[in-house]
Scaffold this motif. Structure first.
Motif, PDB file in Angstrom:
ATOM      1  N   GLU A 103       0.829  -1.198   0.000  1.00 54.60           N
ATOM      2  CA  GLU A 103       0.000   0.000   0.000  1.00 54.60           C
ATOM      3  C   GLU A 103       0.869   1.256   0.000  1.00 54.60           C
ATOM      4  OE1 GLU A 103      -2.684  -0.198   3.286  1.00 54.60           O
ATOM      5  OE2 GLU A 103      -3.394  -2.186   2.713  1.00 54.60           O
ATOM      6  N   TYR A 104       1.950   1.229   0.757  1.00 54.53           N
ATOM      7  CA  TYR A 104       2.858   2.370   0.818  1.00 54.53           C
ATOM      8  C   TYR A 104       3.507   2.617  -0.549  1.00 54.53           C
ATOM      9  CZ  TYR A 104       6.797   5.303   2.201  1.00 54.53           C
ATOM     10  OH  TYR A 104       7.717   6.318   2.284  1.00 54.53           O
ATOM     11  N   VAL A 105       3.933   1.564  -1.209  1.00 60.63           N
ATOM     12  CA  VAL A 105       4.546   1.695  -2.535  1.00 60.63           C
ATOM     13  C   VAL A 105       3.543   2.266  -3.531  1.00 60.63           C
ATOM     14  CG1 VAL A 105       5.462   0.364  -4.484  1.00 60.63           C
ATOM     15  CG2 VAL A 105       6.288  -0.088  -2.173  1.00 60.63           C
ATOM     16  N   GLU A 106       2.299   1.771  -3.487  1.00 64.19           N
ATOM     17  CA  GLU A 106       1.276   2.299  -4.387  1.00 64.19           C
ATOM     18  C   GLU A 106       1.009   3.779  -4.113  1.00 64.19           C
ATOM     19  OE1 GLU A 106      -2.137  -0.205  -3.991  1.00 64.19           O
ATOM     20  OE2 GLU A 106      -1.111  -1.948  -4.822  1.00 64.19           O
ATOM     21  N   LEU A 111       1.846   9.523  -5.760  1.00 66.95           N
ATOM     22  CA  LEU A 111       2.419  10.844  -5.507  1.00 66.95           C
ATOM     23  C   LEU A 111       3.413  11.243  -6.603  1.00 66.95           C
ATOM     24  CD1 LEU A 111       3.060  10.819  -1.657  1.00 66.95           C
ATOM     25  CD2 LEU A 111       1.330  12.110  -2.898  1.00 66.95           C
ATOM     26  N   PHE A 112       4.256  10.310  -7.005  1.00 67.61           N
ATOM     27  CA  PHE A 112       5.229  10.606  -8.059  1.00 67.61           C
ATOM     28  C   PHE A 112       4.528  10.868  -9.393  1.00 67.61           C
ATOM     29  CE2 PHE A 112       8.428   8.250  -5.366  1.00 67.61           C
ATOM     30  CZ  PHE A 112       9.148   9.396  -5.030  1.00 67.61           C
ATOM     31  N   GLU A 118       2.473  17.679 -12.978  1.00 70.01           N
ATOM     32  CA  GLU A 118       2.440  19.122 -12.749  1.00 70.01           C
ATOM     33  C   GLU A 118       3.358  19.841 -13.737  1.00 70.01           C
ATOM     34  OE1 GLU A 118       3.414  19.923  -8.700  1.00 70.01           O
ATOM     35  OE2 GLU A 118       1.631  18.900  -7.924  1.00 70.01           O
ATOM     36  N   PRO A 119       2.940  21.019 -14.186  1.00 66.83           N
ATOM     37  CA  PRO A 119       3.806  21.766 -15.115  1.00 66.83           C
ATOM     38  C   PRO A 119       5.088  22.232 -14.411  1.00 66.83           C
ATOM     39  CG  PRO A 119       1.873  23.062 -14.506  1.00 66.83           C
ATOM     40  CD  PRO A 119       1.692  21.708 -13.896  1.00 66.83           C
TER      41      PRO A 119
END
Length: 123
Positions: A103-106, A111-112, A118-119
Motif C-alpha cells: 500500500e505504501y509503494v502504491e 504521488l510521483f 504538474e507543469p
C-alpha cells in the motif's frame, strides 16, 4: 532494536517457511478469498516471541482478515508446533501484524505520478 543474530534469523526463516505453507493450505479457512503472504518474521533474542508480518492480496478487507487470523492464533500456533517440533524446543508465541508495504509503494507511486504531471516552473 539491534540487529538480529544468525540464530534468530535462521529460526525466523524456519517459522516463515512453515507458516507460509500453513497459510497456503489452510489460509482459506482463516481469511476466505485472500491470498496470504508471510513477508517477514522477527524473533526475539530468547526465541519466545515471533512477530509475523502478513500481506494480503485479492482482498479489500485486510484489516478484517488480520483480525480473523489473530483470533485463531492458538490454532495456528498448534499447527506450527506440529511442524517444527523436531527443530525447536519451544513453539514461540505468535504476534501477527499487517504488512502494508504494498500500500505504501502504491501511495508513493501515485504521488510521483502527480508530481510528474504538474507543469514545470522555469527558474
Amino acid at each position: 532494536m539491534g540487529t538480529e543474530s544468525k540464530r534468530q534469523q535462521r529460526f525466523g526463516g524456519v517459522i516463515q517457511q512453515d507458516l507460509a505453507e500453513l497459510f497456503l493450505r489452510d489460509g482459506k479457512n482463516w481469511a476466505p478469498g485472500a491470498f496470504i503472504t508471510v513477508t517477514k518474521v522477527r524473533v526475539t533474542p530468547d526465541l519466545a516471541i515471533a512477530r509475523v508480518y502478513l500481506s494480503f492480496l485479492n482482498t479489500n478487507t485486510a484489516k478484517d482478515d488480520i483480525a480473523s487470523i489473530k483470533a485463531k492464533v492458538s490454532e495456528i500456533r498448534y499447527k506450527l508446533g506440529a511442524r517444527i517440533k523436531n527443530q525447536a524446543r519451544i513453539v514461540p508465541d505468535l504476534e501477527f501484524f499487517l504488512d502494508d508495504t504494498n500500500e505504501y509503494v502504491e501511495h508513493m507511486d501515485r504521488l510521483f505520478d502527480e508530481i510528474s504531471k504538474e507543469p514545470r516552473q522555469s527558474d
